[in-house]
Design an enzyme around this catalytic site. Structure first.
Site, PDB file in Angstrom:
ATOM      1  N   CYS A  25       0.837  -1.204   0.000  1.00  0.00           N
ATOM      2  CA  CYS A  25       0.000   0.000   0.000  1.00  0.00           C
ATOM      3  C   CYS A  25       0.871   1.253   0.000  1.00  0.00           C
ATOM      4  CB  CYS A  25      -0.912   0.002   1.222  1.00  0.00           C
ATOM      5  SG  CYS A  25      -1.916   1.501   1.360  1.00  0.00           S
ATOM      6  N   GLU A  42       0.943  -0.552  -6.947  1.00  0.00           N
ATOM      7  CA  GLU A  42       0.996   0.719  -6.224  1.00  0.00           C
ATOM      8  C   GLU A  42       2.464   1.008  -5.938  1.00  0.00           C
ATOM      9  OE1 GLU A  42      -1.526   1.156  -2.823  1.00  0.00           O
ATOM     10  OE2 GLU A  42      -3.188   0.074  -3.760  1.00  0.00           O
TER      11      GLU A  42
END
Length: 216
Positions: free
Chosen positions: A53, A96
């Site tokens: 993340c 990401e």
């Protein structure tokens, strides 16, 4: 079946089409105050890392002395200018990532690699902790041959350290960078804008035997 699906990257035929226009994003870094997209001062260099993340990952790097600016974005996939929701669907092929613009006279690429290896678990494949999906894979997208060689050497050094500690095999992708797409404005500097926000990254506790320290 759900876990199997998260492990599969799309093909050009199955990837989402995306769009020609870039997504709106912040103009300046929320913490550092420098332009997100540049122009940056002469002599600055760029690195791109995927560690799960990107909210927590970006904070790791903006705190390092010698880092000029950071941004959250998407890279390594197929779909042009994807949205966060599209990336999370697993149908863009993107990870990401965080783009790091740094002053090499104050912090080296090796120092950034040390931070990369020590602040996530690079042995988990298409996941990071409880975050499952191809967008959470560990990745280093290199900008030149020197970065590629240094990243590969650092992987080998860290694998030796992990093996000595009884840990698993590194699954990190190390490959030349393709297009980098800036994520939406609300992702930029997320944990500074939302101090109680989610941060899912965590290291293995194994020290990476590279990097000689950060300059003043």
């Amino acid at each position: 079946m759900l876990l199997k699906k998260t492990d599969e990257l799309p093909t050009p035929e199955t990837a989402l089409p995306g769009r020609a226009e870039a997504l709106p994003t912040d103009e300046t870094h929320f913490v550092l105050g420098h332009a997100l997209k540049g122009p940056h001062p002469a002599g600055m260099e760029t690195a791109v890392f995927g560690m799960g993340c990107f909210w927590g990952v970006e904070r790791v790097f903006w705190q390092l002395p010698g880092v000029w600016t950071t941004s959250a974005g998407y890279a390594g996939g197929i779909t042009p200018n994807p949205t966060y929701e599209e990336v999370c669907s697993g149908r863009t092929g993107h990870a990401e990532v965080v783009q790091v613009v740094f002053d090499p006279t104050r912090i080296t690429y090796g120092d950034l690699l040390k931070a990369f290896w020590e602040n996530h678990d690079p042995t988990q494949g298409m996941r990071q902790g409880n975050d499952l999906g191809t967008q959470y894979r560990s990745a280093i997208y290199t900008l030149n041959d020197a970065q590629q060689a240094e990243a590969e050497a650092s992987r080998d050094a860290y694998q030796a350290a992990l093996s000595a500690a009884g840990r698993g095999v590194i699954t990190t992708v190390i490959e030349p960078a393709g297009p980098y797409y800036f994520a939406e404005d609300y992702h930029q500097g997320y944990l500074a804008k939302n101090p109680a926000g989610y941060c899912g990254i965590g290291g293995t506790g194994v020290v990476c035997p590279i990097g000689l320290g950060v300059g003043a």
